[in-house]
Structures are given as C-alpha cells and as structure tokens.
Scaffold this motif. Sequence first.
Motif, PDB file in Angstrom:
ATOM      1  N   ALA A 203       0.842  -1.197   0.000  1.00  0.00           N
ATOM      2  CA  ALA A 203       0.000   0.000   0.000  1.00  0.00           C
ATOM      3  C   ALA A 203       0.882   1.254   0.000  1.00  0.00           C
ATOM      4  O   ALA A 203       1.944   1.297   0.632  1.00  0.00           O
ATOM      5  CB  ALA A 203      -0.918  -0.003   1.219  1.00  0.00           C
ATOM      6  N   ARG A 204       0.419   2.278  -0.714  1.00  0.00           N
ATOM      7  CA  ARG A 204       1.132   3.567  -0.709  1.00  0.00           C
ATOM      8  C   ARG A 204       0.632   4.380   0.474  1.00  0.00           C
ATOM      9  O   ARG A 204      -0.580   4.532   0.684  1.00  0.00           O
ATOM     10  CB  ARG A 204       0.919   4.316  -2.023  1.00  0.00           C
ATOM     11  N   VAL A 205       1.582   4.888   1.249  1.00  0.00           N
ATOM     12  CA  VAL A 205       1.245   5.642   2.454  1.00  0.00           C
ATOM     13  C   VAL A 205       2.082   6.915   2.503  1.00  0.00           C
ATOM     14  O   VAL A 205       2.990   7.129   1.697  1.00  0.00           O
ATOM     15  CB  VAL A 205       1.511   4.805   3.733  1.00  0.00           C
ATOM     16  N   VAL A 206       1.738   7.761   3.472  1.00  0.00           N
ATOM     17  CA  VAL A 206       2.554   8.937   3.816  1.00  0.00           C
ATOM     18  C   VAL A 206       2.987   8.724   5.256  1.00  0.00           C
ATOM     19  O   VAL A 206       2.139   8.599   6.154  1.00  0.00           O
ATOM     20  CB  VAL A 206       1.767  10.243   3.653  1.00  0.00           C
ATOM     21  N   ALA A 207       4.303   8.648   5.480  1.00  0.00           N
ATOM     22  CA  ALA A 207       4.829   8.294   6.799  1.00  0.00           C
ATOM     23  C   ALA A 207       5.714   9.411   7.347  1.00  0.00           C
ATOM     24  O   ALA A 207       6.364  10.145   6.589  1.00  0.00           O
ATOM     25  CB  ALA A 207       5.618   6.987   6.716  1.00  0.00           C
ATOM     26  N   LYS A 208       5.732   9.509   8.674  1.00  0.00           N
ATOM     27  CA  LYS A 208       6.530  10.536   9.335  1.00  0.00           C
ATOM     28  C   LYS A 208       7.990  10.119   9.381  1.00  0.00           C
ATOM     29  O   LYS A 208       8.320   8.977   9.708  1.00  0.00           O
ATOM     30  CB  LYS A 208       6.008  10.768  10.755  1.00  0.00           C
ATOM     31  N   ARG A 209       8.868  11.060   9.057  1.00  0.00           N
ATOM     32  CA  ARG A 209      10.302  10.790   9.052  1.00  0.00           C
ATOM     33  C   ARG A 209      11.050  12.076   9.376  1.00  0.00           C
ATOM     34  O   ARG A 209      10.967  13.056   8.648  1.00  0.00           O
ATOM     35  CB  ARG A 209      10.738  10.262   7.687  1.00  0.00           C
ATOM     36  N   GLU A 210      11.763  12.084  10.482  1.00  0.00           N
ATOM     37  CA  GLU A 210      12.595  13.225  10.891  1.00  0.00           C
ATOM     38  C   GLU A 210      11.812  14.537  10.882  1.00  0.00           C
ATOM     39  O   GLU A 210      12.280  15.559  10.392  1.00  0.00           O
ATOM     40  CB  GLU A 210      13.821  13.333   9.985  1.00  0.00           C
ATOM     41  N   GLY A 211      10.612  14.489  11.428  1.00  0.00           N
ATOM     42  CA  GLY A 211       9.812  15.709  11.552  1.00  0.00           C
ATOM     43  C   GLY A 211       8.977  16.051  10.339  1.00  0.00           C
ATOM     44  O   GLY A 211       8.123  16.934  10.405  1.00  0.00           O
ATOM     45  N   GLY A 212       9.228  15.381   9.199  1.00  0.00           N
ATOM     46  CA  GLY A 212       8.444  15.636   8.004  1.00  0.00           C
ATOM     47  C   GLY A 212       7.627  14.418   7.616  1.00  0.00           C
ATOM     48  O   GLY A 212       7.770  13.336   8.198  1.00  0.00           O
ATOM     49  N   TRP A 213       6.754  14.576   6.624  1.00  0.00           N
ATOM     50  CA  TRP A 213       5.917  13.477   6.135  1.00  0.00           C
ATOM     51  C   TRP A 213       6.284  13.214   4.680  1.00  0.00           C
ATOM     52  O   TRP A 213       6.271  14.127   3.848  1.00  0.00           O
ATOM     53  CB  TRP A 213       4.440  13.836   6.275  1.00  0.00           C
ATOM     54  N   TYR A 214       6.609  11.927   4.382  1.00  0.00           N
ATOM     55  CA  TYR A 214       7.102  11.548   3.058  1.00  0.00           C
ATOM     56  C   TYR A 214       6.315  10.365   2.509  1.00  0.00           C
ATOM     57  O   TYR A 214       5.810   9.515   3.258  1.00  0.00           O
ATOM     58  CB  TYR A 214       8.577  11.163   3.131  1.00  0.00           C
ATOM     59  N   THR A 215       6.263  10.286   1.189  1.00  0.00           N
ATOM     60  CA  THR A 215       5.614   9.155   0.525  1.00  0.00           C
ATOM     61  C   THR A 215       6.434   7.886   0.721  1.00  0.00           C
ATOM     62  O   THR A 215       7.668   7.906   0.629  1.00  0.00           O
ATOM     63  CB  THR A 215       5.464   9.446  -0.976  1.00  0.00           C
ATOM     64  N   ALA A 216       5.743   6.785   0.987  1.00  0.00           N
ATOM     65  CA  ALA A 216       6.416   5.504   1.218  1.00  0.00           C
ATOM     66  C   ALA A 216       5.511   4.362   0.759  1.00  0.00           C
ATOM     67  O   ALA A 216       4.327   4.573   0.431  1.00  0.00           O
ATOM     68  CB  ALA A 216       6.772   5.344   2.693  1.00  0.00           C
TER      69      ALA A 216
END
Length: 308
Positions: A203-216
Amino acid sequence: MSSSFDDPGEAERHFASRADAARCGRSLAAIACAVLGAFTCACKDGRSAPAPPREPSIVRGDRVVVEATAAEFFEARVLQATKESLRVAPAEGEPISVAPGDVYRLPQAAGRFDVGAFAICNLEDAWVGCRIESRAPTGFVVSTTTGKRAELSSRALLQPSAVTELNLRNRFARAAARAAFLEAVARAGAPAAPPGYRPVPRARVVAKREGGWYTAVVEAVDRDGASVTFSADAWNTRVGLADLVPEPTSANPAPARGDFVLLRPSSPAEPWAPARVLGMVDDAIKVTNVEGTERLVSVRDVLTLAPG
C-alpha cells in the motif's frame, strides 16, 4: 536754487509732488533694506536650506557594503568606479557590477538609531539586515533577518537608505507572517488515518520521518507498526501506526475553508508541505503556503491536519 510761480496753486502742487517722490524713495529704500536684512538674518540663523554635505565619492580601493538583492548584503572592495556603476570584488566569488545607490562606503559615520529602527548590522563577520529591539549598556540589542538576536555596539550598525529600509521592513514583515503560519500549522496537528484503518503490504502511504511526512510503500505489517520503504531514497525502516496514513485519493472528503493541510510534493524526495485552505474553486481547492503563494490543487493532493 529758487523757483517762481505765477499761480499759487501751481506752487502748492509742485511741492506736494516733490514730497511724494521723497516718501516713495524712502519706502523703496526701506523695502530693499528689509529684504537684504531678512536674507542676512536667514543666513545667520540657519533658516535657509543649504545643500547637505555629500558623502565622499567612492573610489577604487574603498571597502563597501553592497545590497545585491533586497535586504541581502555582503562586503566587497571597489575595483573600478564610475558615476553609472561600480565594479566590486566580494570576499568570495567573482567580481560583479553594482549600482552606486546599492553601496555603503566603509567606515560610515556613526548613525542615530531609535528602538524599532532598521539597520545593516555586522554580525559574526557578515552584514545582515536587523531591527533595533532595545538599548543595551554597550549599544543595542538587535534581531536579524536570519532570526538571531545579538547585542552590538553602534559602530557595528550602518544607517540604511530609504529604499533599503523599505526592503528590511518588508523582509521582517514576511518573516513575522511566516512564523505565525508555522505556529498555526503546529497547533493544527498532524494527518490522521481514517477510523479503523490498517495498512497492508504494497500500500502507498505517507509516513513521518525526521519531523516531516514523506511518501512511502508498506513492505510488511505487525501488530502496532509497519515496515516501509521511502520513495525518496529507498530507505527501509519500521514506523508506528500513529505515524503513517494512507496516501489520499479523489474519494477523500474535501477540507474546509481555514483548515491546514499537507500538499503532495512534485517529487517524492520532498516532504509534504503545509498549506492553508482558502476555499473551493469549482472542484479544486485553493490553498496558500508559508510563503504566501496561492495555487489550486485537487482533493487527492491534500492531507487534512487534525489535533491529536
């Protein structure tokens, strides 16, 4: 010298005319004296408007501070000077040509600054725009366009021209608007998954990474988290369920006017950026970002923020 008149009336008219001429002469003389006296007094008491002293001409070899772009400054040395332009050499980079009106000669005579005034400050061997916040024992406490605060002596401050002052005023206004926008974003919260949502592999998600939100993309799922691979750099890591949401689709509900959202980036290497909803234009959502830039986006390009 004697005169004879056959008619007594003629004699009376003659002497009256001479008296009038004498009075007129005395009046003209008085007016001339008054004008000359007023001019002399004005020169003495400073009421005239003498030309202000001019700054020394900038010549080859002078050290100067250059406002290359609005509210951005650097120090340089003059290589060539004409009335139309100056050729200057920055400490770093190639020589450039600048307008004389964008240059401040060093050292500048000490200026007079009030609290709230704008200036060009020498801070940590660099020239930056600043605003006088308060007086200090050694000079002034200033805030800079780069977000720093410092205590500087008056010798470290340059008096800006009217154009530079306007540039600095606009820069600080934009910085204040930017700070207010980011504070409102922080209060708005974070993206929230729909009730009962549970990710599945691929599934395509938007995940939190180092304070930002990125496509994953989801690789695997366990009881309270998921293994995801970020599209930006193929980095794989585990993320808690609270820190990932499904990528939005056109079936998502539209946000309301005034809501804060995250916008889909043009590249997966970039984070989803915050924006504020201004309203709907037909089927599109009108938003503005932290810089005040407005654009139209679709429902599938936004994640609505909600308090946790």
